[in-house]
Design an enzyme around this catalytic site. Structure first.
Site, PDB file in Angstrom:
ATOM      1  N   ASN A 103     106.930  18.750  99.504  1.00  0.00           N
ATOM      2  CA  ASN A 103     107.594  19.969  99.987  1.00  0.00           C
ATOM      3  C   ASN A 103     107.380  20.068 101.501  1.00  0.00           C
ATOM      4  OD1 ASN A 103     108.189  22.605 100.792  1.00  0.00           O
ATOM      5  ND2 ASN A 103     107.547  23.501  98.843  1.00  0.00           N
ATOM      6  N   CYS A 153     110.331  28.414 103.977  1.00  0.00           N
ATOM      7  CA  CYS A 153     111.096  27.300 103.386  1.00  0.00           C
ATOM      8  C   CYS A 153     112.602  27.576 103.350  1.00  0.00           C
ATOM      9  CB  CYS A 153     110.583  26.994 101.987  1.00  0.00           C
ATOM     10  SG  CYS A 153     108.881  26.416 102.002  1.00  0.00           S
ATOM     11  N   HIS A 155     116.192  23.086  98.174  1.00  0.00           N
ATOM     12  CA  HIS A 155     114.874  22.966  98.796  1.00  0.00           C
ATOM     13  C   HIS A 155     113.943  22.239  97.827  1.00  0.00           C
ATOM     14  CE1 HIS A 155     111.021  23.777 100.410  1.00  0.00           C
ATOM     15  NE2 HIS A 155     110.733  24.743  99.574  1.00  0.00           N
TER      16      HIS A 155
HETATM   17  N1  COA Z   1      95.263  19.478  90.006  1.00  0.00           N
HETATM   18  C1  COA Z   1      94.748  19.783  88.825  1.00  0.00           C
HETATM   19  N2  COA Z   1      94.756  21.043  88.325  1.00  0.00           N
HETATM   20  C2  COA Z   1      95.326  21.983  89.093  1.00  0.00           C
HETATM   21  C3  COA Z   1      95.883  21.715  90.340  1.00  0.00           C
HETATM   22  C4  COA Z   1      95.844  20.396  90.796  1.00  0.00           C
HETATM   23  N3  COA Z   1      96.362  20.028  91.988  1.00  0.00           N
HETATM   24  N4  COA Z   1      96.392  22.874  90.855  1.00  0.00           N
HETATM   25  C5  COA Z   1      96.152  23.831  89.955  1.00  0.00           C
HETATM   26  N5  COA Z   1      95.486  23.298  88.882  1.00  0.00           N
HETATM   27  C6  COA Z   1      95.018  23.948  87.671  1.00  0.00           C
HETATM   28  C7  COA Z   1      94.787  25.428  87.862  1.00  0.00           C
HETATM   29  O1  COA Z   1      93.506  25.650  88.435  1.00  0.00           O
HETATM   30  C8  COA Z   1      94.864  25.917  86.447  1.00  0.00           C
HETATM   31  O2  COA Z   1      93.647  25.673  85.815  1.00  0.00           O
HETATM   32  P1  COA Z   1      93.059  26.744  84.763  1.00  0.00           P
HETATM   33  O3  COA Z   1      94.081  26.813  83.660  1.00  0.00           O
HETATM   34  O4  COA Z   1      91.768  26.123  84.357  1.00  0.00           O
HETATM   35  O5  COA Z   1      92.948  28.026  85.523  1.00  0.00           O
HETATM   36  C9  COA Z   1      95.905  25.002  85.817  1.00  0.00           C
HETATM   37  O6  COA Z   1      96.028  23.869  86.684  1.00  0.00           O
HETATM   38  C10 COA Z   1      97.269  25.637  85.682  1.00  0.00           C
HETATM   39  O7  COA Z   1      97.525  26.369  86.885  1.00  0.00           O
HETATM   40  P2  COA Z   1      98.921  26.992  87.160  1.00  0.00           P
HETATM   41  O8  COA Z   1      98.930  27.593  88.517  1.00  0.00           O
HETATM   42  O9  COA Z   1      99.325  27.843  86.013  1.00  0.00           O
HETATM   43  O10 COA Z   1      99.768  25.659  87.127  1.00  0.00           O
HETATM   44  P3  COA Z   1     101.299  25.504  87.226  1.00  0.00           P
HETATM   45  O11 COA Z   1     101.802  24.741  86.082  1.00  0.00           O
HETATM   46  O12 COA Z   1     101.955  26.816  87.541  1.00  0.00           O
HETATM   47  O13 COA Z   1     101.435  24.570  88.493  1.00  0.00           O
HETATM   48  C11 COA Z   1     101.983  24.797  90.775  1.00  0.00           C
HETATM   49  C12 COA Z   1     100.912  24.979  89.723  1.00  0.00           C
HETATM   50  C13 COA Z   1     101.438  25.270  92.123  1.00  0.00           C
HETATM   51  C14 COA Z   1     102.333  23.319  90.844  1.00  0.00           C
HETATM   52  C15 COA Z   1     103.210  25.599  90.332  1.00  0.00           C
HETATM   53  O14 COA Z   1     102.846  26.926  90.054  1.00  0.00           O
HETATM   54  C16 COA Z   1     104.277  25.608  91.353  1.00  0.00           C
HETATM   55  O15 COA Z   1     104.883  24.586  91.646  1.00  0.00           O
HETATM   56  N6  COA Z   1     104.597  26.781  91.928  1.00  0.00           N
HETATM   57  C17 COA Z   1     105.620  26.907  92.909  1.00  0.00           C
HETATM   58  C18 COA Z   1     105.162  26.220  94.135  1.00  0.00           C
HETATM   59  C19 COA Z   1     106.249  26.121  95.125  1.00  0.00           C
HETATM   60  O16 COA Z   1     107.233  25.495  94.880  1.00  0.00           O
HETATM   61  N7  COA Z   1     106.051  26.728  96.234  1.00  0.00           N
HETATM   62  C20 COA Z   1     106.911  26.602  97.299  1.00  0.00           C
HETATM   63  C21 COA Z   1     107.960  27.586  97.253  1.00  0.00           C
HETATM   64  S1  COA Z   1     108.736  27.400  98.751  1.00  0.00           S
END
Ligand code: COA
Length: 340
Positions: free
Chosen positions: A291, A119, A261
């Site tokens: 993204n 990215c 980004h």
């Molecule tokens: N729908 C519903 N629930 C979801 C889900 C979805 N699409 N994706 C994950 N969950 C659940 C998880 O399983 C977890 O459940 P649990 O508590 O029962 O284990 C819960 O939501 C919280 O998960 P978590 O990973 O802590 O959520 P989060 O608030 O961190 O959000 C992301 C997840 C992926 C959206 C977030 O971590 C994120 O944006 N990370 C960076 C991603 C990114 O920008 N990457 C690119 C960099 S270039």
């Protein structure tokens, strides 16, 4: 004979911009039909409402050609002396995708190669283009960021399938003077390979092949440890941004536009809050396109330029973060371009 005054005519200057997304739109409700997720979860946790997806038969090069053609048209000249393509999803492992893109743009014969910085690929591409121009290898570079991320994401992995999407953006960079509008400021880049496991596609490369072990389920797909990625994204983009603004001789208060980004709207808000950038200065298209990897920043620039949110004279900060881990930032004063 009097000596010519010293000149520095080899800075990279933005002279064209263009973007393209494939026509097929996927809504949050479309995803909720086969994934354990919901429109409400996706909107509140990522800021994404829709994204575009390639259909079978369409590849990264198809996206790149469309964006590249628009950037060349916007620059007023169909010519470029080099084509640099930042992508995580090349059409094939070998050869690079850029030569094919160059040929389809009528640029057969010019140097053309891919950059792999996930990215942050567009920021690494800006530095590479600036180097080609400074070295006198050419006077015009077409830099494209293009990704068909949905071709490597597991459609059943709700933590990635809702975030990553397909698209392309491009800029034309010409050799010019550092004081011109459009001239790139100092570019800040970095990596931390000790954290490469946070964002990866385990299979398909030489390590997995040479081990001759059978591929474990899911290893062909893109994998991300979301929570850790989130934290590092905020830290690294904030620090790189501060460094780039300082190196440009600016302060954050000088900024008119923040083009980060489009990883996740919560990441963008956290970085902007840390830096003290007000909401009205933040450019964003994540709600509509998700993204899009290496395409994210140039697509944002192209769309913001087209709708007038990014206008000539705006002091603009660019920053990116992604797999590698890799990050970067730079500044420019947005130039007067056709369509603005
Ligand atoms: N729908 C519903 N629930 C979801 C889900 C979805 N699409 N994706 C994950 N969950 C659940 C998880 O399983 C977890 O459940 P649990 O508590 O029962 O284990 C819960 O939501 C919280 O998960 P978590 O990973 O802590 O959520 P989060 O608030 O961190 O959000 C992301 C997840 C992926 C959206 C977030 O971590 C994120 O944006 N990370 C960076 C991603 C990114 O920008 N990457 C690119 C960099 S270039």
């Amino acid at each position: 004979m009097p000596m010519s005054p010293p000149t520095d005519e080899r800075t990279a200057v933005v002279s064209g911009v263009g973007g393209w997304v494939p026509p097929h739109v996927v809504t949050n409700d479309d995803l909720s039909a086969h994934l354990d997720t919901s429109d409400e979860w996706i909107r509140t946790r990522t800021g994404i409402r829709t994204r575009h997806r390639v259909l079978p038969g369409m590849a990264t090069s198809d996206l790149a050609v469309e964006a590249g053609r628009r950037a060349l048209e916007n620059s007023g000249e169909p010519r470029a002396g080099a084509v640099v393509l930042a992508t995580t999803t090349p059409d094939r492992i070998c050869p690079a995708t850029a030569p094919d893109v160059a040929a389809r743009l009528g640029l057969t014969g010019v140097p053309a190669f891919d950059i792999s910085a996930v990215c942050t690929g567009f920021l690494y591409g800006l530095a590479t283009a600036a180097g080609l121009l400074a070295a006198g290898i050419t006077d015009r570079v077409l830099l494209i960021g293009a990704d068909a991320f949905t071709t490597i994401v597991d459609p059943l992995d709700r933590s990635t399938a809702v975030i990553f999407a397909d698209g392309a953006g491009a800029v034309v960079l010409r050799a010019g003077h550092p004081e011109e509008p459009g001239a790139l400021g100092p570019i800040v880049l970095g990596t931390d390979g000790e954290l490469s496991h946070l964002i990866q596609v385990p299979a398909g490369g030489s390590r997995q092949r040479s081990s001759l072990r059978p591929q474990a389920p899911g290893e062909q797909f893109f994998q991300m440890e979301g929570r850790d990625t989130f934290r590092h994204a905020v830290d690294r983009m904030s620090t790189a941004s501060r460094d780039a603004v300082r190196a440009a001789g600016w302060t954050v208060a000088d900024l008119d536009r923040f083009a980060a980004h489009q990883a996740n709207s919560r990441i963008l808000t956290a970085v902007a809050d840390r830096l003290g950038i007000p909401a009205e200065h933040q450019l964003s298209n994540i709600a509509a396109v998700g993204n899009t990897g290496a395409a994210s920043i140039p697509l944002l620039l192209a769309q913001s330029h087209a709708d007038g949110r990014l206008a000539a004279g705006h002091r603009t900060l660019l920053t990116a973060f992604g797999g590698g881990l890799a990050w970067g930032a730079t500044t420019l004063i947005w130039p007067k371009l056709p369509g603005s």
